[in-house]
Every structure is written in structure tokens, then in C-alpha cells.
Design an enzyme around this catalytic site. Structure first.
Site, PDB file in Angstrom:
ATOM      1  N   LYS A 188      31.821 111.082  -0.468  1.00  0.00           N
ATOM      2  CA  LYS A 188      30.394 111.209   0.118  1.00  0.00           C
ATOM      3  C   LYS A 188      30.739 112.525  -0.247  1.00  0.00           C
ATOM      4  CE  LYS A 188      34.402 113.465   3.218  1.00  0.00           C
ATOM      5  NZ  LYS A 188      35.069 113.175   4.292  1.00  0.00           N
TER       6      LYS A 188
ATOM      7  N   ARG B 103      37.897 112.560  17.264  1.00  0.00           N
ATOM      8  CA  ARG B 103      36.274 112.292  16.789  1.00  0.00           C
ATOM      9  C   ARG B 103      36.150 111.679  16.793  1.00  0.00           C
ATOM     10  NH1 ARG B 103      36.909 114.419  10.187  1.00  0.00           N
ATOM     11  NH2 ARG B 103      37.223 113.060   9.792  1.00  0.00           N
TER      12      ARG B 103
ATOM     13  N   TYR C  94      26.200 145.899  -1.546  1.00  0.00           N
ATOM     14  CA  TYR C  94      25.540 146.172  -0.121  1.00  0.00           C
ATOM     15  C   TYR C  94      27.067 147.658   1.091  1.00  0.00           C
ATOM     16  CZ  TYR C  94      21.286 143.503  -0.406  1.00  0.00           C
ATOM     17  OH  TYR C  94      20.224 143.227  -1.438  1.00  0.00           O
TER      18      TYR C  94
ATOM     19  N   MET D 243      22.729 137.592  -1.787  1.00  0.00           N
ATOM     20  CA  MET D 243      22.486 136.470  -2.021  1.00  0.00           C
ATOM     21  C   MET D 243      21.984 135.981  -3.474  1.00  0.00           C
ATOM     22  SD  MET D 243      18.440 135.268  -0.393  1.00  0.00           S
ATOM     23  CE  MET D 243      19.191 135.730   1.154  1.00  0.00           C
TER      24      MET D 243
END
Length: 387
Positions: free
Chosen positions: A45, A143, A275, A323
């Protein structure tokens, strides 16, 4: 004065790449299959845990996997479209799913509730086919799965549909909450609930259904959960679900994540980096720009925390991950544009591992390998399962 060195990308080389060793996936599968001595469903998966759905599936089958497991029908159908014919289970479906293509492709379907079973039966009638179904019991994970209260109704409905020839129940299964803590008391309780669920199903006539409970951690550490089949996921890709060294189980990580330095510059002491200036240089030093960031699956939280290998030494990311890029402080070591920086890999070349990153970021390696992507190029090495 700041001195900048920047060179163009070398022809034929990727700016950043995820290397996947198909032979490692096959070898890991073989080790796990030999360990348990019974059928093994390799879970592929989430795009093969970030390793590539179809190549990972083929490599696992080459290593001896008896079946494949995926989450959603789109994954199952993609495998069939690629020519993968092995037994295949898909287990997470929403109301109103279009099961026609899955039935035509002989995909086994997991069912959690009576309403879901009714939808599968309706699809089987419309298609004039017998659906192959596995029933999922909630044994304590809370779940997916039918609760112990709902289980008898689901079993009875499935048994009736099997008698009517509308479906064949091929599996009875559940999932453990604490398999990565092998002595946790919930494990014994879940096994007991699972055995009760199986007994009820057997009494209802579902005698041919294969039982499976063991995920990767249980495949490694809990023989009492192996039943008729195991279904490892992350261990197939060479990662230790218990958070240790996979080599102790004969496993080798199949993924290496690396990028090429895009820019270097010499800066003075006290230079703020990235940053927010959460990192400042202690002295005159060389900064190296690595052209991947959180858009490519490098966690933003890795800033000032995560290790990489550059110029033969471990470095911690300097300042915030952006990013599209992050920065390394490499001191006076010789690092040039075009040099490789390894984020994580098997570890046998001195590079950090995905577990090292997980430890640094207080997360799990599952998250790291499945999220890396974006502008990384995926490249395969090895020949297992190649067509």
C-alpha cells in the site's frame, strides 16, 4: 566578503533522487518468509511504502511473497493493469464503491460491516460473479473491523451469501494495536478475541477462510500471532518495526534518499541561516544549499535536528527546512556544487538511516519513507522482479 560557488547540474544526474534497491526488497521478503515458514502477504500500500507500487510488488513476489495487500481499490487495479496476477487483497472501501472492476480483476475485498457486505453482494449479482471476501474483526484496535457485538451478524450474512454462491469467504483477519511492544498485555487479549471470532466463523461454516493477524512487528517478534499467514509491510522494505537495527533480523533498508549540492558559499561568523535565523554560524564557514524541502517530503521539523551525510561526515541541517531547500554548515570541509548529500539510507556507507531521522524528529520511519517524493526522481537498482 561572501564567496559563492555554483555550477550547473552534471549531465545525466538527478538533482535529487530516491534510490530503491529491488534486490533488497526481494531478499527481505525471503528472510521473512523463511522465518515464519508459512504463506506471506507482502503489503505494498501507499505506493509500496514510498518505494513504488508495481516494482515493489514484483520484487516482493520474486522474493517469495504468496499474496499482496493494498489499502484501496485504485492500488489493486493498478497492479492488475501492470500484469501482476498474484492473489491480492484490498481492505479500505467507502460506501458506494464501484466493485465491478475489482470483481472482474479477481481482487479480494475486505469487509467490516453488514452494509458493506450487502454492497459487495449486490455488485457480485450484477456482475454474475462470485466475490472473494475477507472478514475483518475489530479485536481491540478500535479502528476498522466489526466489533465483537457486530461480528455475529456479519458472519451470519456472509455464511448465507456463501451458501447462495454469491461470495466465497477466503480470509478472517484483524490488526494488532501494540505489536511493536511485544510484551504488552493487549496482545494476548487481542489474540483471544480473534480466536473467539474465528471459532464463531468456523461454526457458521466458514471453514476454508485463512486466518491472519501478524503485521511486520508480529512477524518478527510474536510467533503466537502467525496463524495461517503473516502480512508484513515495513519489514519488507528492510526497516525494523520495533525501532532497532534491522540487520539483527537479516533485513536491509531498500531506500536511499540523496540530493546534490546546488550552491556553496563562504560566509562570516554570525551569519543567520534560513527563515527566522534559527541557526547562526559560530565562525567563518562554508554553507551548502541542498535543493529539496518540505514540498518534497523532507519534514519542516528537521531543521536544526536531522542528520545528513556530506563530505564523509554527519551534519545537522542548519536552520529551517524550506519548501524547496535546506542548508548545511560544513565548516572548512571540501564540499562543492554537485556533491552528493545523503539524507538516509541503509547505513552501511556511514550515512544516517531512516530510523536515525525518526529518532531525531520523534516520529516513525514509516512516515518518512512514505512521504518522500515531490521533485525527487525515483531510480531503481537491482533486478528482482524486473520485466
Amino acid at each position: 566578503m561572501t564567496t559563492v560557488q555554483q555550477t550547473p547540474r552534471r549531465a545525466g544526474e538527478s538533482r535529487a533522487e530516491v534510490l530503491v534497491d529491488l534486490d533488497a526488497i526481494a531478499a527481505n521478503t525471503a528472510v521473512l518468509r523463511e522465518r515464519v515458514g508459512r504463506p506471506l502477504m507482502a503489503v505494498v500500500k501507499a505506493d509500496g511504502y514510498g518505494h513504488g507500487l508495481v516494482p515493489a510488488a514484483r520484487a516482493a513476489l520474486a522474493g517469495g511473497a504468496d499474496a499482496l495487500g493494498v489499502t484501496v481499490l485504485e492500488e489493486a487495479l493498478a497492479l492488475r493493469a501492470a500484469g501482476v496476477t498474484a492473489p491480492l487483497l484490498s481492505w479500505q472501501h467507502a460506501p458506494g464503491e464501484d466493485y465491478a472492476a475489482a470483481l472482474a480483476a479477481d481482487v479480494e475485498l475486505s469487509v467490516n460491516a453488514e452494509w458493506a457486505l450487502a454492497e459487495v453482494v449486490d455488485a457480485a449479482r450484477a456482475a454474475g460473479r462470485t466475490a472473494r471476501v475477507q472478514l475483518f474483526a475489530d479485536t481491540g484496535l478500535s479502528r476498522e473491523g466489526a466489533t465483537p457485538e457486530a461480528w455475529p451478524g456479519l458472519v451470519a450474512a456472509a455464511a448465507r451469501a456463501q451458501v447462495d454462491g454469491e461470495l466465497a469467504v477466503t480470509g478472517l483477519w484483524s490488526h494488532l494495536a501494540y505489536a511493536d511492544a511485544p510484551t504488552h498485555p493487549t496482545i494476548g487479549r487481542q489474540v483471544a478475541v480473534f480466536e473467539e471470532a474465528v471459532a464463531l466463523a468456523r461454526a457458521a461454516g466458514l471453514t476454508d477462510a485463512r486466518r491472519h493477524l501478524a503485521n511486520s512487528a508480529a512477524t518478527i517478534a510474536l510467533p503466537g500471532t502467525w496463524f495461517d499467514m503473516v502480512r508484513p509491510g515495513v519489514a519488507v522494505y528492510g526497516l525494523d518495526p520495533l525501532g532497532g537495527d534491522p540487520a539483527q533480523y537479516g533485513l536491509r533498508p531498500a531506500m536511499t534518499v540523496r540530493a546534490r549540492v546546488a550552491l556553496t558559499k563562504r560566509v562570516p561568523a554570525g551569519s543567520g541561516v534560513s527563515y527566522g535565523h534559527t541557526y547562526a554560524t559560530a565562525g567563518e564557514t562554508t554553507l551548502a544549499l541542498v535543493p529539496v524541502g518540505y514540498a518534497d517530503g523532507v519534514p519542516r521539523a528537521a531543521g536544526n535536528r536531522a542528520p545528513v551525510l556530506a563530505a564523509g561526515a554527519h551534519r545537522t541541517i542548519a536552520g529551517r527546512v524550506c519548501m524547496d531547500q535546506f542548508v548545511l554548515d560544513v565548516g572548512d570541509d571540501p564540499v562543492a556544487p554537485g556533491d552528493h548529500v545523503v539524507l538516509w539510507g541503509p547505513g552501511d556507507g556511514g550515512e544516517p538511516t531512516a530510523q536515525d531521522w525518526a529518532d531525531a524528529l520523534d516520529t516513525i520511519h514509516y512516515e518518512l519513507v512514505t512521504r518522500v517524493g515531490g521533485r525527487f526522481t525515483r531510480r531503481y537498482v537491482g533486478t528482482a522482479g524486473a520485466v
